[in-house]
Motif scaffolding. Structure first.
Motif, PDB file in Angstrom:
ATOM      1  N   ALA A 136      25.948  17.728 -91.149  1.00  0.00           N
ATOM      2  CA  ALA A 136      26.337  16.317 -90.984  1.00  0.00           C
ATOM      3  C   ALA A 136      25.485  15.374 -91.821  1.00  0.00           C
ATOM      4  CB  ALA A 136      26.236  15.927 -89.512  1.00  0.00           C
ATOM      5  N   SER A 137      24.497  15.900 -92.553  1.00  0.00           N
ATOM      6  CA  SER A 137      23.588  15.097 -93.384  1.00  0.00           C
ATOM      7  C   SER A 137      22.921  13.980 -92.593  1.00  0.00           C
ATOM      8  CB  SER A 137      24.332  14.494 -94.592  1.00  0.00           C
ATOM      9  OG  SER A 137      24.681  15.485 -95.509  1.00  0.00           O
ATOM     10  N   LEU A 138      22.443  14.298 -91.404  1.00  0.00           N
ATOM     11  CA  LEU A 138      21.743  13.295 -90.613  1.00  0.00           C
ATOM     12  C   LEU A 138      20.454  12.882 -91.320  1.00  0.00           C
ATOM     13  CD1 LEU A 138      22.139  14.565 -86.925  1.00  0.00           C
ATOM     14  CD2 LEU A 138      23.578  12.979 -88.226  1.00  0.00           C
ATOM     15  N   PRO A 139      20.067  11.612 -91.212  1.00  0.00           N
ATOM     16  CA  PRO A 139      18.834  11.156 -91.877  1.00  0.00           C
ATOM     17  C   PRO A 139      17.638  12.013 -91.479  1.00  0.00           C
ATOM     18  CG  PRO A 139      20.087   9.282 -91.045  1.00  0.00           C
ATOM     19  CD  PRO A 139      20.775  10.512 -90.529  1.00  0.00           C
ATOM     20  N   GLY A 140      16.861  12.386 -92.470  1.00  0.00           N
ATOM     21  CA  GLY A 140      15.708  13.245 -92.236  1.00  0.00           C
ATOM     22  C   GLY A 140      16.029  14.710 -92.439  1.00  0.00           C
ATOM     23  N   ALA A 141      17.276  15.083 -92.127  1.00  0.00           N
ATOM     24  CA  ALA A 141      17.715  16.465 -92.327  1.00  0.00           C
ATOM     25  C   ALA A 141      18.554  16.607 -93.584  1.00  0.00           C
ATOM     26  CB  ALA A 141      18.524  16.935 -91.116  1.00  0.00           C
ATOM     27  N   ASP A 142      18.811  15.486 -94.266  1.00  0.00           N
ATOM     28  CA  ASP A 142      19.665  15.528 -95.456  1.00  0.00           C
ATOM     29  C   ASP A 142      18.825  15.746 -96.708  1.00  0.00           C
ATOM     30  OD1 ASP A 142      18.417  13.075 -95.383  1.00  0.00           O
ATOM     31  OD2 ASP A 142      20.108  12.001 -96.269  1.00  0.00           O
ATOM     32  N   GLY A 143      19.508  16.035 -97.792  1.00  0.00           N
ATOM     33  CA  GLY A 143      18.819  16.344 -99.032  1.00  0.00           C
ATOM     34  C   GLY A 143      18.021  15.194 -99.607  1.00  0.00           C
ATOM     35  N   SER A 144      18.397  13.944 -99.291  1.00  0.00           N
ATOM     36  CA  SER A 144      17.690  12.804 -99.868  1.00  0.00           C
ATOM     37  C   SER A 144      16.276  12.657 -99.324  1.00  0.00           C
ATOM     38  CB  SER A 144      18.479  11.516 -99.617  1.00  0.00           C
ATOM     39  OG  SER A 144      18.565  11.243 -98.225  1.00  0.00           O
ATOM     40  N   TYR A 170      23.152  21.617 -99.108  1.00  0.00           N
ATOM     41  CA  TYR A 170      23.545  22.243 -97.846  1.00  0.00           C
ATOM     42  C   TYR A 170      25.002  21.937 -97.502  1.00  0.00           C
ATOM     43  CZ  TYR A 170      23.086  24.225 -93.174  1.00  0.00           C
ATOM     44  OH  TYR A 170      23.244  25.021 -92.060  1.00  0.00           O
ATOM     45  N   THR A 171      25.397  20.691 -97.631  1.00  0.00           N
ATOM     46  CA  THR A 171      26.755  20.321 -97.229  1.00  0.00           C
ATOM     47  C   THR A 171      27.816  20.955 -98.115  1.00  0.00           C
ATOM     48  OG1 THR A 171      26.534  18.280 -98.517  1.00  0.00           O
ATOM     49  CG2 THR A 171      26.065  18.157 -96.163  1.00  0.00           C
ATOM     50  N   THR A 172      27.479  21.255 -99.362  1.00  0.00           N
ATOM     51  CA  THR A 172      28.422  21.953-100.237  1.00  0.00           C
ATOM     52  C   THR A 172      28.634  23.381 -99.769  1.00  0.00           C
ATOM     53  OG1 THR A 172      27.790  20.596-102.141  1.00  0.00           O
ATOM     54  CG2 THR A 172      28.846  22.714-102.603  1.00  0.00           C
ATOM     55  N   LEU A 173      27.546  24.031 -99.354  1.00  0.00           N
ATOM     56  CA  LEU A 173      27.619  25.441 -98.964  1.00  0.00           C
ATOM     57  C   LEU A 173      27.959  25.623 -97.494  1.00  0.00           C
ATOM     58  CD1 LEU A 173      24.505  26.790-100.912  1.00  0.00           C
ATOM     59  CD2 LEU A 173      26.887  26.658-101.666  1.00  0.00           C
ATOM     60  N   VAL A 174      27.722  24.578 -96.697  1.00  0.00           N
ATOM     61  CA  VAL A 174      28.076  24.596 -95.262  1.00  0.00           C
ATOM     62  C   VAL A 174      28.801  23.285 -94.955  1.00  0.00           C
ATOM     63  CG1 VAL A 174      27.241  25.021 -92.907  1.00  0.00           C
ATOM     64  CG2 VAL A 174      25.892  25.830 -94.846  1.00  0.00           C
ATOM     65  N   PRO A 175      30.066  23.167 -95.346  1.00  0.00           N
ATOM     66  CA  PRO A 175      30.763  21.891 -95.175  1.00  0.00           C
ATOM     67  C   PRO A 175      31.052  21.544 -93.725  1.00  0.00           C
ATOM     68  CG  PRO A 175      32.268  23.559 -96.001  1.00  0.00           C
ATOM     69  CD  PRO A 175      30.904  24.167 -96.046  1.00  0.00           C
TER      70      PRO A 175
END
Length: 356
Positions: A136-144, A170-175
């Motif tokens: 889900a790309s939550l802040p802190g756990a996302d690539g940024s 991560y989101t590309t490989l685990v959408p």
């Protein structure tokens, strides 16, 4: 083989399953190998013949352990396997999907497989939660979050562009990840194919990694916790910036000490092997030696970025540098927690470590 590998026993020799084929490891246990687009170019996956109880009654089929990344190539490889009458699945469905941990090569296609077969996902709570957070790309756990974290530990600005390219890694490989799961936990065996499989949780590599040991078959599905050729990555990442994963990993290795020496280890990477206690000692020795190297150079202030070329004496791409930074910091942290090093924040905002 390198000298350490020569101390291990590979009962299948150099054999690996061809794409779209299986190799029987033990009665009702099949080995599948899928490709990966990294330097580590493959993952081993396991199929265990099972009778699964659900609300509709008993269903005979396969429990699948780990999934591969979400990619057209991996989906096509699974479809080829499912559609091949000579591949060993005998037309039986997938009745359950187990993911040992949250990394993309293990959980990437879980949602697709679960949906395709209307099968439940089984994971530990820690791994499932992290998979959901990162997908889900939550802040802190996302690539940024990666570059600010590593910049504080000395990563130079000219690496930022390369690292930023990985923010959607991560989101590309685990959408997506299934929105519900069955919890696995240590101390509660999982019944697969009429046999009990003991859950052994491990830490340091991922939040709550699950290995599976079946005494009846003499098999250990080790996931990434015990690999034959390479050492498991143990890293400090942005979401837990003061973690001590090297200590967690070494403590976790001790959990395998009670297993028999002749257990056949089914690793996620490399080939099935015997010599568990030998390999555990090799891994302990490896980290002891890396820690000693780090102590030696910390006679002066050193950042994690300074430690990377000490621990990794080869060119690294953007994919590898993030793991190298995380692992260098993990070794610094163990020594810091042990009181061997102290930590200082420089005027430039970089954290560095030096011998006490």
């Amino acid at each position: 083989m390198n000298p350490l590998e020569l101390q291990l026993d590979y009962p299948l020799g150099e054999h690996v399953p061809e794409l779209g084929q299986t190799t029987e490891i033990a009665p009702g246990v099949l080995w599948v190998r899928m490709g990966l687009p990294f330097a580590l170019n493959h993952i081993n996956l396991w199929l265990i013949e099972d009778v699964y109880e659900n609300e509709h009654g008993s269903v005979r089929g396969w429990t699948l352990v780990d999934c591969g990344i979400s990619s057209d190539a991996t989906r096509a490889a699974w479809e080829s396997l499912f559609g091949n009458p000579d591949a060993g699945l005998r037309g039986l469905p997938v009745v359950r999907v187990i993911a040992t941990h949250c990394h993309p090569d293990h959980v990437g296609l879980a949602d697709w497989l679960c949906s395709r077969w209307q099968a439940p996902l089984w994971m530990t709570a820690g791994e499932y939660a992290f998979a959901r957070m990162m997908s889900a790309s939550l802040p802190g756990a996302d690539g940024s979050a990666m570059f600010p974290h590593f910049k504080k530990h000395g990563m130079v600005t000219d690496m930022q562009e390369k690292i930023q390219e990985r923010k959607s890694y991560y989101t590309t490989l685990v959408p997506s990840v299934p929105t519900a799961y069955h919890r696995m936990q240590e101390g509660r065996p999982v019944r697969i194919g009429g046999r009990d499989w003991q859950v052994i949780t491990g830490f340091g590599h991922s939040p709550e990694h699950a290995s599976l040991y079946c005494a009846d078959l003499g098999l250990l599905i080790a996931g990434d916790m015990v690999l034959p050729r390479i050492s498991t990555n143990v890293s400090v990442f942005a979401i837990e910036p003061e973690a001590n994963p090297v200590q967690q990993y070494l403590d976790s290795l001790a959990k395998y000490a009670s297993l028999p020496e002749d257990v056949l280890i089914l690793p996620s990477h490399g080939k099935p092997f015997r010599g568990l206690h030998t390999r555990i000692q090799q891994l302990n020795d490896h980290h002891r030696d890396r820690l000693a190297e780090v102590v030696d150079v910390c006679v002066t202030l050193q950042s994690a970025a300074d430690i990377v070329p000490v621990m990794f004496r080869r060119p690294l791409d953007a994919h590898q540098i993030t793991f190298a930074m995380g692992e260098a910091l993990a070794h610094l942290h163990k020594l810091w927690f042990d009181g061997v090093l102290r930590r200082e924040l420089g005027a430039d905002g970089i954290l560095r470590f030096i011998r006490v």
